[in-house]
Design a protein around this motif. Structure first.
Motif, PDB file in Angstrom:
ATOM      1  N   GLU A 193       0.818  -1.207   0.000  1.00  0.00           N
ATOM      2  CA  GLU A 193       0.000   0.000   0.000  1.00  0.00           C
ATOM      3  C   GLU A 193       0.855   1.262   0.000  1.00  0.00           C
ATOM      4  OE1 GLU A 193      -3.316   0.067  -0.269  1.00  0.00           O
ATOM      5  OE2 GLU A 193      -3.210  -2.127  -0.451  1.00  0.00           O
ATOM      6  N   LEU A 194       2.155   1.117   0.201  1.00  0.00           N
ATOM      7  CA  LEU A 194       3.005   2.299   0.344  1.00  0.00           C
ATOM      8  C   LEU A 194       3.174   3.063  -0.958  1.00  0.00           C
ATOM      9  CD1 LEU A 194       5.752   0.977   2.775  1.00  0.00           C
ATOM     10  CD2 LEU A 194       3.700   2.292   3.288  1.00  0.00           C
ATOM     11  N   VAL A 195       3.109   2.365  -2.091  1.00  0.00           N
ATOM     12  CA  VAL A 195       3.156   3.049  -3.381  1.00  0.00           C
ATOM     13  C   VAL A 195       1.718   3.280  -3.825  1.00  0.00           C
ATOM     14  CG1 VAL A 195       4.022   2.989  -5.748  1.00  0.00           C
ATOM     15  CG2 VAL A 195       5.342   1.926  -3.921  1.00  0.00           C
ATOM     16  N   ASP A 196       1.128   4.374  -3.331  1.00  0.00           N
ATOM     17  CA  ASP A 196      -0.275   4.677  -3.620  1.00  0.00           C
ATOM     18  C   ASP A 196      -0.372   5.849  -4.580  1.00  0.00           C
ATOM     19  OD1 ASP A 196       0.443   6.814  -2.083  1.00  0.00           O
ATOM     20  OD2 ASP A 196      -1.304   6.722  -0.745  1.00  0.00           O
ATOM     21  N   GLU A 197      -1.585   6.403  -4.731  1.00  0.00           N
ATOM     22  CA  GLU A 197      -1.791   7.502  -5.682  1.00  0.00           C
ATOM     23  C   GLU A 197      -1.027   8.761  -5.276  1.00  0.00           C
ATOM     24  OE1 GLU A 197      -5.141   7.272  -2.699  1.00  0.00           O
ATOM     25  OE2 GLU A 197      -4.123   5.903  -4.063  1.00  0.00           O
ATOM     26  N   ASN A 198      -0.640   8.880  -4.004  1.00  0.00           N
ATOM     27  CA  ASN A 198       0.169  10.023  -3.577  1.00  0.00           C
ATOM     28  C   ASN A 198       1.638   9.856  -3.948  1.00  0.00           C
ATOM     29  OD1 ASN A 198      -1.722  11.777  -2.131  1.00  0.00           O
ATOM     30  ND2 ASN A 198      -1.957  10.069  -0.719  1.00  0.00           N
ATOM     31  N   MET A 199       2.115   8.599  -3.985  1.00  0.00           N
ATOM     32  CA  MET A 199       3.527   8.344  -4.220  1.00  0.00           C
ATOM     33  C   MET A 199       3.862   8.138  -5.708  1.00  0.00           C
ATOM     34  SD  MET A 199       6.581   8.018  -3.073  1.00  0.00           S
ATOM     35  CE  MET A 199       6.520   7.825  -1.305  1.00  0.00           C
ATOM     36  N   LEU A 200       2.987   7.491  -6.469  1.00  0.00           N
ATOM     37  CA  LEU A 200       3.298   7.157  -7.870  1.00  0.00           C
ATOM     38  C   LEU A 200       3.696   8.368  -8.718  1.00  0.00           C
ATOM     39  CD1 LEU A 200       0.714   4.335  -8.693  1.00  0.00           C
ATOM     40  CD2 LEU A 200       3.208   4.149  -8.736  1.00  0.00           C
ATOM     41  N   PRO A 201       2.951   9.504  -8.659  1.00  0.00           N
ATOM     42  CA  PRO A 201       3.373  10.671  -9.460  1.00  0.00           C
ATOM     43  C   PRO A 201       4.766  11.172  -9.083  1.00  0.00           C
ATOM     44  CG  PRO A 201       1.136  10.960  -8.637  1.00  0.00           C
ATOM     45  CD  PRO A 201       1.709   9.776  -7.925  1.00  0.00           C
ATOM     46  N   HIS A 202       5.131  11.034  -7.810  1.00  0.00           N
ATOM     47  CA  HIS A 202       6.443  11.485  -7.370  1.00  0.00           C
ATOM     48  C   HIS A 202       7.544  10.616  -7.981  1.00  0.00           C
ATOM     49  CE1 HIS A 202       4.221  13.093  -3.570  1.00  0.00           C
ATOM     50  NE2 HIS A 202       4.097  13.891  -4.596  1.00  0.00           N
ATOM     51  N   LEU A 203       7.319   9.314  -8.007  1.00  0.00           N
ATOM     52  CA  LEU A 203       8.328   8.405  -8.557  1.00  0.00           C
ATOM     53  C   LEU A 203       8.500   8.621 -10.057  1.00  0.00           C
ATOM     54  CD1 LEU A 203       7.481   5.118  -6.622  1.00  0.00           C
ATOM     55  CD2 LEU A 203       9.265   6.784  -6.131  1.00  0.00           C
ATOM     56  N   SER A 204       7.431   9.012 -10.746  1.00  0.00           N
ATOM     57  CA  SER A 204       7.526   9.235 -12.194  1.00  0.00           C
ATOM     58  C   SER A 204       8.361  10.467 -12.534  1.00  0.00           C
ATOM     59  CB  SER A 204       6.122   9.376 -12.801  1.00  0.00           C
ATOM     60  OG  SER A 204       5.472  10.536 -12.306  1.00  0.00           O
ATOM     61  N   SER A 205       8.655  11.314 -11.535  1.00  0.00           N
ATOM     62  CA  SER A 205       9.483  12.506 -11.778  1.00  0.00           C
ATOM     63  C   SER A 205      10.971  12.198 -11.659  1.00  0.00           C
ATOM     64  CB  SER A 205       9.105  13.615 -10.789  1.00  0.00           C
ATOM     65  OG  SER A 205       9.532  13.281  -9.472  1.00  0.00           O
ATOM     66  N   MET A 206      11.337  10.924 -11.543  1.00  0.00           N
ATOM     67  CA  MET A 206      12.726  10.540 -11.296  1.00  0.00           C
ATOM     68  C   MET A 206      13.700  11.045 -12.362  1.00  0.00           C
ATOM     69  SD  MET A 206      14.175   6.768 -10.304  1.00  0.00           S
ATOM     70  CE  MET A 206      12.983   6.594  -8.982  1.00  0.00           C
ATOM     71  N   PRO A 207      13.389  10.941 -13.678  1.00  0.00           N
ATOM     72  CA  PRO A 207      14.352  11.451 -14.681  1.00  0.00           C
ATOM     73  C   PRO A 207      14.680  12.932 -14.488  1.00  0.00           C
ATOM     74  CG  PRO A 207      12.710  10.068 -15.744  1.00  0.00           C
ATOM     75  CD  PRO A 207      12.248  10.284 -14.331  1.00  0.00           C
ATOM     76  N   ASP A 208      13.647  13.745 -14.231  1.00  0.00           N
ATOM     77  CA  ASP A 208      13.876  15.177 -14.024  1.00  0.00           C
ATOM     78  C   ASP A 208      14.644  15.429 -12.730  1.00  0.00           C
ATOM     79  OD1 ASP A 208      12.581  15.938 -16.360  1.00  0.00           O
ATOM     80  OD2 ASP A 208      10.609  15.944 -15.390  1.00  0.00           O
ATOM     81  N   ALA A 209      14.370  14.614 -11.697  1.00  0.00           N
ATOM     82  CA  ALA A 209      15.083  14.775 -10.428  1.00  0.00           C
ATOM     83  C   ALA A 209      16.573  14.483 -10.602  1.00  0.00           C
ATOM     84  CB  ALA A 209      14.479  13.866  -9.364  1.00  0.00           C
ATOM     85  N   VAL A 210      16.894  13.440 -11.384  1.00  0.00           N
ATOM     86  CA  VAL A 210      18.301  13.095 -11.626  1.00  0.00           C
ATOM     87  C   VAL A 210      18.998  14.216 -12.398  1.00  0.00           C
ATOM     88  CG1 VAL A 210      19.849  11.479 -12.786  1.00  0.00           C
ATOM     89  CG2 VAL A 210      17.889  10.617 -11.513  1.00  0.00           C
ATOM     90  N   LYS A 211      18.299  14.798 -13.391  1.00  0.00           N
ATOM     91  CA  LYS A 211      18.865  15.930 -14.129  1.00  0.00           C
ATOM     92  C   LYS A 211      19.082  17.137 -13.214  1.00  0.00           C
ATOM     93  CE  LYS A 211      16.794  14.860 -18.648  1.00  0.00           C
ATOM     94  NZ  LYS A 211      15.821  15.329 -19.659  1.00  0.00           N
ATOM     95  N   ASN A 212      18.112  17.364 -12.327  1.00  0.00           N
ATOM     96  CA  ASN A 212      18.121  18.542 -11.473  1.00  0.00           C
ATOM     97  C   ASN A 212      19.075  18.411 -10.284  1.00  0.00           C
ATOM     98  OD1 ASN A 212      16.865  21.150 -10.641  1.00  0.00           O
ATOM     99  ND2 ASN A 212      16.184  19.944  -8.892  1.00  0.00           N
ATOM    100  N   GLY A 213      19.379  17.162  -9.907  1.00  0.00           N
ATOM    101  CA  GLY A 213      20.230  16.940  -8.743  1.00  0.00           C
ATOM    102  C   GLY A 213      19.465  16.839  -7.449  1.00  0.00           C
ATOM    103  N   GLY A 214      18.143  16.711  -7.535  1.00  0.00           N
ATOM    104  CA  GLY A 214      17.324  16.597  -6.332  1.00  0.00           C
ATOM    105  C   GLY A 214      15.852  16.684  -6.666  1.00  0.00           C
ATOM    106  N   SER A 215      15.012  16.602  -5.641  1.00  0.00           N
ATOM    107  CA  SER A 215      13.566  16.599  -5.826  1.00  0.00           C
ATOM    108  C   SER A 215      13.087  17.875  -6.520  1.00  0.00           C
ATOM    109  CB  SER A 215      12.881  16.464  -4.462  1.00  0.00           C
ATOM    110  OG  SER A 215      11.481  16.579  -4.603  1.00  0.00           O
ATOM    111  N   ILE A 216      12.131  17.720  -7.437  1.00  0.00           N
ATOM    112  CA  ILE A 216      11.537  18.876  -8.126  1.00  0.00           C
ATOM    113  C   ILE A 216      10.089  19.074  -7.699  1.00  0.00           C
ATOM    114  CG2 ILE A 216      13.033  18.590 -10.151  1.00  0.00           C
ATOM    115  CD1 ILE A 216      10.540  17.330 -11.551  1.00  0.00           C
ATOM    116  N   LEU A 217       9.671  18.365  -6.659  1.00  0.00           N
ATOM    117  CA  LEU A 217       8.267  18.346  -6.257  1.00  0.00           C
ATOM    118  C   LEU A 217       7.887  19.598  -5.476  1.00  0.00           C
ATOM    119  CD1 LEU A 217       8.157  14.638  -5.040  1.00  0.00           C
ATOM    120  CD2 LEU A 217       7.459  15.502  -7.271  1.00  0.00           C
ATOM    121  N   GLU A 218       6.670  20.062  -5.695  1.00  0.00           N
ATOM    122  CA  GLU A 218       6.156  21.185  -4.913  1.00  0.00           C
ATOM    123  C   GLU A 218       5.771  20.731  -3.507  1.00  0.00           C
ATOM    124  OE1 GLU A 218       3.005  23.160  -6.928  1.00  0.00           O
ATOM    125  OE2 GLU A 218       4.213  23.634  -8.697  1.00  0.00           O
TER     126      GLU A 218
END
Length: 518
Positions: A193-218
């Motif tokens: 249950e830990l990968v729910d609708e709140n977590m999945l969109p965050h994990l999909s931002s991984m390519p941009d996070a790697v480019k950015n050097g860290g989390s890009i989430l609001e």
């Protein structure tokens, strides 16, 4: 169940190696002589067979050959390091192995969703009750489509979660029967249950996070009262119990260092499900527990979990107290916890949105009543950088009993521990993978090694000892730091007196008695 918890608590603590790469070093002293002796035995048999007894019957030769193969396979499977090397050779040096290795990762999310779906639909609980059923019987009982049920069941069979016999009847594997049935004491289904609708969109931002050097989430793990922590507190309630018992067990020796008549105050920070503090309250009647987390987590999950698990046992509930807020922003020492009964009354009268943090009840006269002897930080430090963790530890120690009667304080970190330095062949992969989730989900979070946590503790105060134990069965590690009051030098004493004098001057508009310094 109480029997299972008691048996877990009664286990002797094993000082296992913290680093999983130590498995090879641990097994080498046994592997070398065992396989050397076995090689000598096989060589001796070949010499005897060729030169001494060349007329041994063929059937006898075949039987001995099969026996040698069976014993060799048994010896290979006996050692974890040998098994891992054989698996590596298969997955990297055969075409079929390489393809299977890659496609297993590609279908990993599907496997996770299949198990999650089986849990939500009640398939594992049903098979636990009925033992063996066809897809038609399962579909009819749970009111599912027969086609969908068949495809889901077959997917669970190839992932080794279910089994099917020659009559087409499905049953649980041993792993599923022990850990995916909701009524079992070692139920681990909550992890899906830990990968729910709140977590999945965050994990999909991984390519941009790697480019950015860290989390890009609001909004991320540090967002106050983030709704994901409600999911987390619910999903980890049963999952946390074996770990929580491990933490309670690891404190047995340390709690024994306190006088028997002393009331030990325990602070469980970012407590989530509340199971870590609850298990300490359950097994140590001299401990009072304060649970600290965001308001929505405390009122909607932690409080309810403690109430359910305690089963109206007032001996436990009377020692459970609650604080709400952001541990990095609030003044814990000046916050008076609310008892379980008072919180229940507030929630019943005002609903689950009632504010329960109370900082106005503080007074210097009762300062020691808000100080803690043991601080539990379970799965919180991976959300921050090492420097942030040092600052957090210092902040929490300010709320500890180091400030009163020269007491020592135990600081307990329960975490996923990586090997030192670069990843190794024998290393448990989960902590490194989890670091990637923290990279996306937090501004500076990651997973760390034992020496990293030792560094944090030793740079947070007068840490006189750092102990560590493996927290099985989920491959966590517990790091326990012992803090004692610092011995003050003359200069520090003078500095404190001067600071106190300045504070006194400020409070009295500059009118104060002079303090003579010797």
């Amino acid at each position: 169940s109480s029997n299972t918890l008691s048996s877990l608590m009664s286990k002797e603590e094993k000082k296992e190696p913290l680093l999983t790469s130590d498995v090879l070093l641990k097994e080498l002293p046994i592997i070398i002589p065992v396989f050397s002796i076995w090689g000598i035995v096989i060589t001796a048999w070949m010499i005897v067979n060729i030169f001494v007894l060349p007329d041994i019957p063929i059937m006898m030769n075949h039987l001995l050959f099969v026996l040698f193969i069976v014993i060799t396979i048994f010896l290979c499977l006996k050692f974890k390091s040998v098994k891992m090397m054989l698996y590596y050779l298969y997955t990297q040096h055969t075409v079929q192995g390489r393809v299977s290795f890659i496609t297993n990762f590609a279908t990993g999310v599907g496997n996770q969703l299949a198990i999650r779906t089986g849990i939500k639909l009640g398939i594992f609980d049903l098979l636990n009750e009925k033992k063996k059923l066809s897809e038609k019987e399962i579909a009819e009982t749970l009111e599912l489509s027969e086609r969908g049920t068949l495809i889901l069941l077959n997917s669970l069979v190839v992932t080794k979660i279910l089994m099917v016999d020659e009559n087409g009847l499905y049953s649980l594997s041993l792993a599923a029967s022990e850990h995916l049935v909701s009524t079992k004491p070692m139920y681990f289904g909550g992890i899906f249950e830990l990968v729910d609708e709140n977590m999945l969109p965050h994990l999909s931002s991984m390519p941009d996070a790697v480019k950015n050097g860290g989390s890009i989430l609001e909004t991320d793990a540090h967002t106050f009262d983030h709704p994901y922590w409600l999911t987390f507190a619910e999903a980890t309630r049963e999952l946390s119990i074996p770990q929580a018992v491990g933490v309670a067990r690891s404190l047995r020796e340390h709690i024994g260092e306190y006088p028997k008549e002393k009331k030990i105050r325990v602070l469980d920070i970012a407590c989530g499900s509340g199971m870590y503090g609850f298990m300490i309250a359950k097994f140590y009647p001299q401990c009072d527990i304060t649970f600290l987390d965001y308001p929505n987590v405390i009122k909607k999950k932690t409080f309810q979990n403690i109430k359910m698990k305690a089963n109206n046992d007032q001996n436990i509930l009377s020692r459970c107290n609650y604080l709400t807020g952001d541990l990095l922003e609030m003044n814990i020492r000046q916050s008076t916890p609310i008892s379980h009964d008072n919180l229940e009354e507030i929630i019943n009268n005002e609903g689950k949105n009632a504010v329960i943090i109370e900082e106005d009840n503080y007074s210097e006269e009762h300062d020691h009543e808000n100080l803690y002897d043991i601080i539990i930080a379970s799965h919180i430090y991976h959300n921050f950088s090492l420097e942030e963790n040092i600052n957090t530890t210092k902040l929490l120690l300010n709320s500890s009993n180091l400030r009163h009667n020269n007491n020592q304080v135990k600081f307990v970190i329960n975490e996923f521990i990586t090997d030192e330095g670069k990843p190794t062949f024998f290393e448990d992969p989960f902590p490194r993978r989890f670091a990637l989730t923290m990279f996306v989900w937090t501004p500076k979070g990651s997973t760390y090694s034992f020496n990293d946590y030792k560094y944090v503790l030793q740079n947070s105060g007068n840490c006189t000892d750092v102990d560590s134990v493996r927290n099985n069965p989920v491959n966590n590690s517990i790091v326990i730091g012992t803090f004692t009051p610092e011995k003050k030098t003359n200069s520090k004493v003078i500095e404190e007196i001067t600071n106190n004098e300045n504070d006194h001057n400020d409070n009295n508009n500059g009118k104060s008695d002079k303090i003579k310094l010797n």
